[in-house]
Scaffold this active site. Sequence first.
Site, PDB file in Angstrom:
ATOM      1  N   TYR A  70      72.021  43.031  46.239  1.00 45.54           N
ATOM      2  CA  TYR A  70      71.183  44.033  45.572  1.00 45.54           C
ATOM      3  C   TYR A  70      71.045  45.228  46.500  1.00 45.54           C
ATOM      4  CZ  TYR A  70      67.002  46.174  43.436  1.00 45.54           C
ATOM      5  OH  TYR A  70      66.114  47.046  42.854  1.00 45.54           O
ATOM      6  N   ASP A  85      74.578  47.668  54.061  1.00 49.87           N
ATOM      7  CA  ASP A  85      73.234  47.892  53.528  1.00 49.87           C
ATOM      8  C   ASP A  85      72.278  47.054  54.377  1.00 49.87           C
ATOM      9  OD1 ASP A  85      71.595  47.565  50.272  1.00 49.87           O
ATOM     10  OD2 ASP A  85      70.859  48.012  52.292  1.00 49.87           O
ATOM     11  N   LYS A  90      62.510  49.808  54.361  1.00 42.20           N
ATOM     12  CA  LYS A  90      61.542  48.786  54.781  1.00 42.20           C
ATOM     13  C   LYS A  90      61.018  49.010  56.204  1.00 42.20           C
ATOM     14  CE  LYS A  90      63.759  45.614  51.527  1.00 42.20           C
ATOM     15  NZ  LYS A  90      62.790  45.264  50.485  1.00 42.20           N
TER      16      LYS A  90
HETATM   17  P1  KE4 Z   1      63.901  49.972  47.571  1.00 45.53           P
HETATM   18  O1  KE4 Z   1      64.416  51.040  46.635  1.00 45.53           O
HETATM   19  O2  KE4 Z   1      63.226  48.846  46.813  1.00 45.53           O
HETATM   20  O3  KE4 Z   1      63.053  50.514  48.721  1.00 45.53           O
HETATM   21  O4  KE4 Z   1      65.173  49.319  48.308  1.00 45.53           O
HETATM   22  C1  KE4 Z   1      66.227  48.808  47.530  1.00 45.53           C
HETATM   23  C2  KE4 Z   1      67.000  47.782  48.333  1.00 45.53           C
HETATM   24  C3  KE4 Z   1      68.215  48.140  48.875  1.00 45.53           C
HETATM   25  N1  KE4 Z   1      68.945  47.268  49.610  1.00 45.53           N
HETATM   26  C4  KE4 Z   1      68.489  46.010  49.833  1.00 45.53           C
HETATM   27  C5  KE4 Z   1      69.331  45.066  50.643  1.00 45.53           C
HETATM   28  C6  KE4 Z   1      67.241  45.592  49.306  1.00 45.53           C
HETATM   29  O5  KE4 Z   1      66.812  44.327  49.531  1.00 45.53           O
HETATM   30  C7  KE4 Z   1      66.474  46.490  48.549  1.00 45.53           C
HETATM   31  C8  KE4 Z   1      65.140  46.112  47.924  1.00 45.53           C
HETATM   32  N2  KE4 Z   1      64.695  44.775  48.154  1.00 45.53           N
HETATM   33  C9  KE4 Z   1      63.801  44.229  47.143  1.00 45.53           C
HETATM   34  C10 KE4 Z   1      63.498  42.791  47.528  1.00 45.53           C
HETATM   35  N3  KE4 Z   1      64.600  41.927  47.334  1.00 45.53           N
HETATM   36  C11 KE4 Z   1      62.551  45.038  47.003  1.00 45.53           C
HETATM   37  C12 KE4 Z   1      61.424  44.348  46.287  1.00 45.53           C
HETATM   38  C13 KE4 Z   1      61.249  44.860  44.885  1.00 45.53           C
HETATM   39  O6  KE4 Z   1      62.252  45.154  44.203  1.00 45.53           O
HETATM   40  O7  KE4 Z   1      60.077  44.940  44.479  1.00 45.53           O
END
Ligand code: KE4
Length: 431
Positions: free
Chosen positions: A144, A239, A267
């Site tokens: 993801y 990523d 994060k």
């Molecule tokens: P954000 O747009 O949510 O800040 O980041 C996206 C993203 C990009 N790359 C990786 C490897 C990620 O894990 C994420 C976002 N992680 C999720 C949890 N698996 C965020 C939690 C959510 O979607 O509420």
Amino acid sequence: MTVDRSSELFERSKRVIPGGVNSPVRAFGAVGGTPRFVARGEGAYIYDVDGKRYVDYVCSWGPLIAGHAHPDVRRAVELAVARGSSFGAPTEAEAELAELVVEMVPSIELVRFVSSGTEATMSALRIARGYTLRPKVVKFAGCYHGHADAFLVSAGSGALTFGTPDSPGVTAGTAGDTLTARYNDLDSVRRLFVENLEQVACVIVEPYAGNMGLVLPAPGFLEGLRELTRQHGALLIFDEVITGFRAARGGAQERESVLPDLTTLGKVVGGGLPVGAFGGRAEIMECLSPLGPVYQAGTLSGNPLAMAAGIATLRLLRDGNAYGRLEVLGAQLEQGLRKAFARHGVQAQHVRRASMHCTFFADRPVSDLESAKRSDTARYAAYFHAMLERGVWLAPAQFETAFVSLAHTEAEIDATVAAADQALAAMEART
Ligand code: KE4
């Protein structure tokens, strides 16, 4: 029966916010029940609006590696906000955080800040396409990278949890430029390169996949991707939104000694405030506006409050023995849970790397999306609630990763293992 405050607030939120949440996984859809509304966090703990305390292993999905309301982070943000919250003009804090990122992440020579991980990965894809003048991108089923259209193809995290890996609203044209390979399967990548000769701009990968549960790279997988992308003139994008500054000071790329062409971050780099970042070799990043033709922008990019939180957090991680401490706590939790599950004869795959861990309710090792999906998600849901009732807040979905912070101590780990013993016993009693 008295209705608790979380239930009241959930009903109220659902009247004005789709599903009552601002990010789907928070709705507890994968585990059932009413999501707990949080009142505050302190160190390794979060407190819900009914005053219940939990040891927190979600840590806001990764950012809070120093724990909730760390005094250094609080002080930095309080000082910054007293000077104003946003200017839409360059500030010294942006240069300072960028210097820390360049110093700590081995492959980054230039970095651009944005406001989320999604913005970072979306922009990294655009610059890869702009630099190589090629249209296609390769991702891995179960990984993801945020919710930009190009990534909602065989995605992980919430998209996997909600069973909509190919989200409506993503056009066939967009999806057509996203090629999907199988994690830990170099042949599946090789085939895509051969079938799309000189069309692939980049391969984007989570070096430790944290969105189908925690799935680690097989020996040689990351090195193989490095070699294949170099051979075919494509960029390798790590990523590291989850693994950045968490897997090691320099992220997974430092721990695995594999240097990508571009890295995306999020994060931890914002210390709990909205920050994403993407960076890499200068010759690539210099394609970015205003230096080059690849456009990217953002009103709150480099926001002074977010920069202050990021600087305070990275300083804590750069200096001292943060990663040694996280390794000790991560190992103690892993060993404790393994023993608890063994005592109760419950088969599970316990996967850990540094301060990231995941318990798959699966009878065989997990190496990719297909094997992850064999997990017993109903059993995970029962375990999640049994632990929540005993004051331990795990990720509310099997296909996520849990985190330890610097605020956790041996006491919290021991309490968690004791809760697991009781939770597993309670689950047995119900079968
Ligand atoms: P954000 O747009 O949510 O800040 O980041 C996206 C993203 C990009 N790359 C990786 C490897 C990620 O894990 C994420 C976002 N992680 C999720 C949890 N698996 C965020 C939690 C959510 O979607 O509420």
